[in-house]
Design an enzyme around this catalytic site. Structure first.
Site, PDB file in Angstrom:
ATOM      1  N   TYR A   1      42.113  35.392 -27.722  1.00 51.87           N
ATOM      2  CA  TYR A   1      43.065  36.499 -27.740  1.00 51.87           C
ATOM      3  C   TYR A   1      43.442  36.877 -29.180  1.00 51.87           C
ATOM      4  O   TYR A   1      44.325  37.685 -29.408  1.00 51.87           O
ATOM      5  CB  TYR A   1      44.305  36.164 -26.924  1.00 51.87           C
ATOM      6  CG  TYR A   1      43.985  35.972 -25.453  1.00 51.87           C
ATOM      7  CD1 TYR A   1      43.757  37.076 -24.632  1.00 51.87           C
ATOM      8  CD2 TYR A   1      43.875  34.700 -24.900  1.00 51.87           C
ATOM      9  CE1 TYR A   1      43.436  36.924 -23.294  1.00 51.87           C
ATOM     10  CE2 TYR A   1      43.556  34.535 -23.558  1.00 51.87           C
ATOM     11  CZ  TYR A   1      43.338  35.645 -22.758  1.00 51.87           C
ATOM     12  OH  TYR A   1      43.015  35.493 -21.433  1.00 51.87           O
TER      13      TYR A   1
ATOM     14  N   TYR B   1      46.893  40.556 -17.530  1.00 50.73           N
ATOM     15  CA  TYR B   1      48.099  39.759 -17.801  1.00 50.73           C
ATOM     16  C   TYR B   1      48.202  39.383 -19.273  1.00 50.73           C
ATOM     17  O   TYR B   1      49.242  38.938 -19.732  1.00 50.73           O
ATOM     18  CB  TYR B   1      48.133  38.514 -16.910  1.00 50.73           C
ATOM     19  CG  TYR B   1      47.619  37.235 -17.540  1.00 50.73           C
ATOM     20  CD1 TYR B   1      46.259  36.977 -17.636  1.00 50.73           C
ATOM     21  CD2 TYR B   1      48.503  36.286 -18.058  1.00 50.73           C
ATOM     22  CE1 TYR B   1      45.793  35.814 -18.227  1.00 50.73           C
ATOM     23  CE2 TYR B   1      48.040  35.120 -18.652  1.00 50.73           C
ATOM     24  CZ  TYR B   1      46.695  34.886 -18.735  1.00 50.73           C
ATOM     25  OH  TYR B   1      46.231  33.740 -19.329  1.00 50.73           O
ATOM     26  N   ARG B   2      47.157  39.603 -20.040  1.00 49.96           N
ATOM     27  CA  ARG B   2      47.104  39.141 -21.425  1.00 49.96           C
ATOM     28  C   ARG B   2      45.933  39.865 -22.070  1.00 49.96           C
ATOM     29  O   ARG B   2      44.963  40.187 -21.401  1.00 49.96           O
ATOM     30  CB  ARG B   2      46.811  37.637 -21.387  1.00 49.96           C
ATOM     31  CG  ARG B   2      47.014  36.849 -22.633  1.00 49.96           C
ATOM     32  CD  ARG B   2      46.887  35.375 -22.257  1.00 49.96           C
ATOM     33  NE  ARG B   2      47.012  34.480 -23.369  1.00 49.96           N
ATOM     34  CZ  ARG B   2      46.929  33.154 -23.280  1.00 49.96           C
ATOM     35  NH1 ARG B   2      46.713  32.592 -22.123  1.00 49.96           N
ATOM     36  NH2 ARG B   2      47.059  32.386 -24.331  1.00 49.96           N
TER      37      ARG B   2
END
Ligand code: ADP
Length: 530
Positions: A96, A473-474
C-alpha cells in the site's frame, strides 16, 4: 548527518528554509534521529512501487522522535515552516506504499523508537502499546512473561500493532478484526494538543482499555485511515489463550464451488460456530505457499487452466481451499466441528481435514501459526511466485458475504487479470456479513512492461467493481484519490465531511496531506488520480 547534493525538498519550501527546519528538528531529536540523505532515506521509498511511482512518493527527510513531547516540538517547527509530516509506526505497510508519503517531499515522522509495551493486564485481557511495538514484539513479550494471552497477527508479523490497526488490517483468530479489538487511544493533534479518547478522558482512569465509547461522541474510529492526528498510544484487546484449538483445511475441486462455500460459511459465521476470519484461498495463492510458479508453468501471460489443474493434482490442493480454526474446550470444538463438517460434506468432491492441538502447541507453517496467534512472515512467500524482483499491489474490494457476490467479484477480476496477463492470485477473508476480497497483482519490477500493466489492471478492476457497486477497503498511495472518489454519494458528501473536519483540526495542512484522498485546503490542488 550529511545532506545530499541534489535533494528533494518539501513542496514550496526553498532549500535554505528547509535546512533551518532540519536544524530545529535536529535540536529536538538529536542528529542520529534525523535522516536527510541516502542510504537512510531509501528505506522510506515504496518498496513495491509501480514503475516511476517510487519517485512520485518520496520523502525529503525522516524524523525519529522518542516521546510525545518531541512529537509536539516537531509539530511546532513543521507548522512554522509549513512542512507536511507523514506519520508511520514501523512503515511496513507494504503493497500500500510502505513508509512513503502520499505528497512527495513530505517529512516522514517515523515512530519506531517509541516502542514500549506500557501495560499488559491478564485478568482483563488487554495491552497498552506505543507505535513501534510490532506483533513479533508483543507476542515475544507475552510469552517471555508467561501471560496466557494471544495476539492476533496479520499475515506479516513484523508490522506494528498500531499501524496495522489504524489501517483496519486483519488477522486470523477470533480477534481478527483489528479495528474492532482496539480500545482507547492517545493522540497528538495538529495543534499539539494531546487527547485520550473514551474513558482515557478520566485522568486517573481505570477503564481506558475496557470501554471504547466513554462518554459523549466516540472518536477512536476517526483516527483510522485518516490524517487527523498522530496516535502515540493504543489499547488492544488480547484473546485469552484457549485450552485447545483445531485447524481445518477443506479443499474444493470446482471453480463454481465458491458460491456454495460462501453460502455455507455465512450462517456458521453469523451464529458464531466459526468465530475466526475463515479464509478461502484460490488454487494459485494456496500453491504459492508451497512452490514457485516456474515449477508448473514458465510462460508469460496468465497460467493456463490446464497447468493450474495439473498443479492442483500434483500438490493435492483444491481450486478453493478453506482455512478456519475452532477454539475452546475440546468438547465444544468437537461439537462445532461436527456441525461444520456436516455442512460442507455435501459439496461434491470436497476433501475435509482437520488437526487438533493443545492450547500451547505450536503448529508449523506460517499460515497455520497465524491461526494459532503466532506472528510469522508467511505473506512474503508470494513474492517468489513470479520470480525476479517480486512485488505486489493489492486490489481489496469489500464483498457482501453471499455466494452470488463472491462469484461475481471473482469472475470480474479473473477475466480482467487474464486480459492483462496476470494470474488470479487471490482469495476471500470472511468477516461476518462481508468478505474482504484480496487480489494481489504480483509482478517482477525488473520486467520493463509488468509494472505498467499492473497499474493499468488495478485501475480497470477498481472501475469495474465500482460500476457494480463495490468499493475498496484500503488502497495504495497512488490510488487513494481514485478510491476515495468512488465513494461519491450525494456529490461526494463523505469526502466533503472528511475535508471539513481536516480543515478544522489541521488548518495549516501539516498532517499527512492526501491520506485516503483527504486533502487539507492548502494542498487541495495536489489531488490527482494516477
Ligand atoms: P505497519 O504497522 O504495517 O508498519 P505503518 O507504520 O506503515 O504500518 O502504518 C500504516 C499507515 O497507518 C501509515 O501509512 C499511516 O498512514 C498510518 N499510521 C501509522 N501509524 C500511525 C500513527 N501512529 N499515527 C497516525 N497514523 C499512523
Amino acid at each position: 548527518m550529511t545532506r545530499a547534493a541534489t535533494r528533494l525538498l518539501p513542496p514550496d519550501v526553498p532549500e535554505a528554509k528547509f535546512d533551518r527546519a532540519l536544524d530545529a528538528w535536529t535540536a529536538i531529536v538529536g542528529a542520529p534521529h534525523v535522516v536527510a540523505s541516502d542510504p537512510g532515506l531509501a528505506s522510506y521509498l515504496d518498496p513495491f512501487a509501480i514503475g516511476p511511482q517510487q519517485a512520485a512518493f518520496a520523502a525529503s527527510a525522516a524524523l525519529l522522535p522518542a516521546s510525545v513531547e518531541e512529537i509536539r516540538a516537531i509539530l511546532r517547527v513543521a507548522t512554522e515552516f509549513r512542512i507536511p509530516l507523514w506519520t508511520v509506526s514501523t512503515g511496513r505497510n507494504f503493497a500500500y506504499g510502505g513508509a512513503a508519503p502520499r505528497l512527495s517531499g513530505s517529512v516522514v515522522l517515523d515512530l519506531q523508537r517509541m516502542n514500549r509495551i506500557i501495560h499488559v493486564d491478564e485478568t482483563l485481557a488487554y495491552a497498552l502499546v506505543e507505535p513501534g511495538v510490532s506483533y513479533f514484539d508483543l507476542h515475544a513479550y507475552l510469552r517471555s512473561n508467561g501471560y496466557r494471552l494471544w495476539v492476533d497477527p496479520p499475515a506479516a508479523g513484523w508490522g506494528s500493532v498500531i499501524g496495522n490497526t489504524l489501517e483496519r488490517g486483519f488477522g486470523y483468530t477470533p480477534y481478527g478484526d483489528h479495528a474492532a479489538t482496539q480500545c482507547g487511544m492517545e493522540v497528538v493533534l495538529a495543534n499539539g494538543d494531546v487527547v485520550r479518547t473514551g474513558m482515557g478522558g478520566i485522568d486517573i482512569g481505570t477503564s481506558w482499555q475496557l470501554y471504547k465509547p466513554g462518554y459523549g461522541p466516540s472518536f477512536d474510529a476517526m483516527f483510522m485511515q485518516s490524517n487527523y492526528g498522530i496516535v502515540t498510544k493504543m489499547g488492544v484487546w488480547l484473546m485469552p489463550a484457549p485450552p485447545a484449538y483445531m485447524l481445518a483445511e477443506f479443499q474444493f475441486r470446482h471453480e463454481s464451488d465458491l458460491e456454495t462455500i460462501v453460502d455455507i460459511l455465512r450462517p456458521l459465521r453469523l451464529d458464531e460456530t466459526i468465530r475466526n476470519h475463515a479464509v478461502i484461498e484460490g488454487a494459485i495463492r494456496r500453491a504459492a505457499s508451497i512452490a514457485p510458479r516456474s515449477q508448473w508453468y514458465d510462460g508469460s501471460g496468465p497460467m493456463p487452466e490446464s497447468a493450474v489443474a495439473a498443479m492442483m493434482d500434483k500438490l493435492g490442493i483444491g481450486r478453493w481451499n478453506l482455512h478456519f480454526a475452532l477454539y475452546g474446550t475440546q468438547e465444544v470444538i468437537d461439537a462445532q466441528y461436527a456441525i461444520v463438517h456436516r455442512a460442507f460434506a455435501r459439496v461434491p468432491d470436497a476433501v475435509l481435514s482437520a488437526t487438533r492441538y493443545a492450547g500451547d502447541a505450536e503448529p508449523t507453517g506460517g499460515g497455520a501459526r497465524n491461526l494459532a496467534g503466532i506472528p510469522a512472515m508467511s505473506a512474503f512467500r508470494m513474492l517468489d511466485w513470479r520470480g525476479g524482483a517480486g512485488a505486489h499491489v493489492d486490489f481489496s474490494p469489500v464483498c457482501p458475504a453471499t455466494g452470488r457476490d463472491a462469484m461475481r467479484q471473482y469472475t470480474m477480476v479473473k477475466a480482467r487479470a487474464t486480459e492483462y496477463g496476470f494470474d488470479y492470485y487471490g482469495g476471500f477473508t470472511a468477516g461476518v456479513r462481508h468478505l474482504h476480497h484480496i487480489f494481489a497483482l504480483i509482478f517482477d519490477r525488473d520486467d520493463p512492461l509488468a509494472p505498467e500493466q499492473a497499474g493499468d489492471l488495478l485501475r480497470v478492476v477498481m472501475s469495474d467493481a465500482r460500476a457494480a457497486g463495490y468499493g475498496e477497503y484500503r488502497a495504495h498511495l497512488a490510488y487513494m484519490d481514485f478510491a476515495a472518489a468512488q465513494y461519491s454519494f450525494n456529490d461526494a458528501a463523505l469526502l466533503r465531511l472528511s475535508e471539513t473536519i481536516k480543515d478544522a483540526l489541521d488548518p495549516a495542512g501539516i498532517l499527512a496531506p492526501g491520506k485516503q484522498g483527504i486533502w487539507p485546503r492548502v494542498w487541495r490542488g495536489k489531488r490527482g488520480y494516477t
